[in-house]
Design an enzyme around this catalytic site. Sequence first.
Site, mmCIF file in Angstrom:
data_model
loop_
_atom_site.group_PDB
_atom_site.id
_atom_site.type_symbol
_atom_site.label_atom_id
_atom_site.label_comp_id
_atom_site.label_asym_id
_atom_site.label_seq_id
_atom_site.Cartn_x
_atom_site.Cartn_y
_atom_site.Cartn_z
ATOM 1 N N LYS A 198 80.812 42.426 78.347
ATOM 2 C CA LYS A 198 81.304 41.120 77.903
ATOM 3 C C LYS A 198 81.997 41.288 76.565
ATOM 4 O O LYS A 198 81.427 41.917 75.666
ATOM 5 C CB LYS A 198 80.124 40.143 77.773
ATOM 6 C CG LYS A 198 80.509 38.737 77.351
ATOM 7 C CD LYS A 198 79.275 37.858 77.206
ATOM 8 C CE LYS A 198 79.669 36.438 76.785
ATOM 9 N NZ LYS A 198 78.490 35.585 76.576
ATOM 10 N N TYR B 131 84.441 30.994 84.876
ATOM 11 C CA TYR B 131 84.485 29.539 84.996
ATOM 12 C C TYR B 131 85.458 29.106 86.090
ATOM 13 O O TYR B 131 85.435 27.948 86.500
ATOM 14 C CB TYR B 131 84.868 28.930 83.644
ATOM 15 C CG TYR B 131 83.941 29.364 82.542
ATOM 16 C CD1 TYR B 131 82.665 28.799 82.412
ATOM 17 C CD2 TYR B 131 84.298 30.375 81.652
ATOM 18 C CE1 TYR B 131 81.792 29.223 81.423
ATOM 19 C CE2 TYR B 131 83.426 30.803 80.664
ATOM 20 C CZ TYR B 131 82.178 30.230 80.557
ATOM 21 O OH TYR B 131 81.309 30.662 79.589
ATOM 22 N N ARG C 91 80.945 28.450 72.464
ATOM 23 C CA ARG C 91 80.099 27.880 71.419
ATOM 24 C C ARG C 91 80.281 26.370 71.314
ATOM 25 O O ARG C 91 79.343 25.651 70.990
ATOM 26 C CB ARG C 91 80.374 28.593 70.091
ATOM 27 C CG ARG C 91 79.873 30.037 70.119
ATOM 28 C CD ARG C 91 80.282 30.867 68.935
ATOM 29 N NE ARG C 91 79.792 32.238 69.101
ATOM 30 C CZ ARG C 91 80.239 33.288 68.430
ATOM 31 N NH1 ARG C 91 81.190 33.115 67.521
ATOM 32 N NH2 ARG C 91 79.746 34.486 68.654
ATOM 33 N N SER D 85 84.905 32.526 77.837
ATOM 34 C CA SER D 85 85.555 31.232 77.651
ATOM 35 C C SER D 85 86.960 31.350 77.080
ATOM 36 O O SER D 85 87.876 30.630 77.489
ATOM 37 C CB SER D 85 84.690 30.353 76.745
ATOM 38 O OG SER D 85 84.468 30.977 75.488
ATOM 39 N N GLU E 41 74.043 52.083 75.126
ATOM 40 C CA GLU E 41 73.340 50.808 75.348
ATOM 41 C C GLU E 41 72.967 50.654 76.829
ATOM 42 O O GLU E 41 71.850 50.248 77.163
ATOM 43 C CB GLU E 41 74.223 49.641 74.911
ATOM 44 C CG GLU E 41 74.398 49.506 73.404
ATOM 45 C CD GLU E 41 73.239 48.790 72.745
ATOM 46 O OE1 GLU E 41 72.239 48.477 73.419
ATOM 47 O OE2 GLU E 41 73.329 48.538 71.523
ATOM 48 N N LYS F 107 77.726 43.960 75.034
ATOM 49 C CA LYS F 107 78.237 42.663 74.596
ATOM 50 C C LYS F 107 78.839 42.835 73.206
ATOM 51 O O LYS F 107 78.143 43.203 72.252
ATOM 52 C CB LYS F 107 77.126 41.619 74.562
ATOM 53 C CG LYS F 107 77.608 40.226 74.159
ATOM 54 C CD LYS F 107 76.463 39.230 74.176
ATOM 55 C CE LYS F 107 76.921 37.841 73.783
ATOM 56 N NZ LYS F 107 75.804 36.864 73.782
ATOM 57 N N LYS G 73 77.814 37.696 64.091
ATOM 58 C CA LYS G 73 76.818 38.377 64.917
ATOM 59 C C LYS G 73 77.065 39.878 64.988
ATOM 60 O O LYS G 73 76.619 40.549 65.911
ATOM 61 C CB LYS G 73 76.802 37.756 66.323
ATOM 62 C CG LYS G 73 76.529 36.256 66.322
ATOM 63 C CD LYS G 73 76.304 35.696 67.711
ATOM 64 C CE LYS G 73 75.981 34.206 67.649
ATOM 65 N NZ LYS G 73 75.587 33.641 68.967
#
Length: 332
Positions: free
Chosen positions: A256, A321, A212, A282, A241, A202, A225
């Site tokens: 992602k 989505y 968000r 998104s 990872e 990610k 982040k």
Amino acid sequence: MTHAAFPDLRLRRTRRTGWSRAMVREHRLTPSNLIWPLFVCDGSGAEEPVASLPGVSRWSVDLAVQRAKDAVAAGIPCLALFPYTQAERRSDDGAEALNPDNLMCRAVAAIKDACGDDIGVLTDVALDPYTSHGQDGLLDAGGYVVNDETVEVLVEQALNQARAGADIIAPSDMMDGRVGAIREALEVEGFGHVQIMAYSAKYASAFYGPFRDAVGSRGLLKGDKKTYQMDPANVEEALREVEQDLAEGADSVMVKPGLPYLDVVRAVKDAFAVPVYAYQVSGEYAMIEAAVAAGAGERDALVLETLLAFRRAGASGVLTYHALHAARLLNA
């Protein structure tokens, strides 16, 4: 390999007709390759459109159940749930994540009660929908997201969701060691059948803004982040990872965002030959909708082509989505 030369070899021969193109098609997209993310809000009979995600809404639990039934009818095998936590229920420690009657748990239970095993429910494990500062974990005095203390809370959050009926636990927090800790706790508590889909690669991406908005954390986020989400420049780190999460008991892994990271999807698939999912996030969805609104493209073609690209890159499935719209197109 030896091939004939032109004109004995004409690669256009197999493209001449639809039936021939279908025969040699290398990758296929079906509704079973789709996971539909849904945003859940409080209330009853409530639909709250998300302005930065045209066509996407938050749904109250009762209407989320109806969306689950729509997904079943369209052949979509799984939903991914994300809660819109009201400001008064957010706190520095994200304690609402551990409330057995929180929005996420109520939505999981209602969907499983209504649909049973006709559809899977994937739940997000991270604290950002519940913290007042918008970060995915607990903060120390200097504002740094602490790892091990956060993992302890994430384990309890995962158990809370498993007790509500979640089928797949999806840690999206990017803390080190959280997959192993969650897997151990699930086994001890009798949830050995619950899957873990780890957000393994990610990235600290610019494509998350509308999400968000949807979960109500954009205006709350203090800082960024980048100390836990990955540097967009790195691929080898993503493989490390993934390797760690698989070693700790992940059943599947995720990359992602999606389209800007197809090379990472392919690298993970080639290296590990495990189920790999990609999240068409998104910002990607919003760009397609903006292109359609500007007359720069046709929605149906853009949606299906981008989703097929994930499959071509090696993705077992895609969180998108556009899932319901795409499934209905594929079923037509």
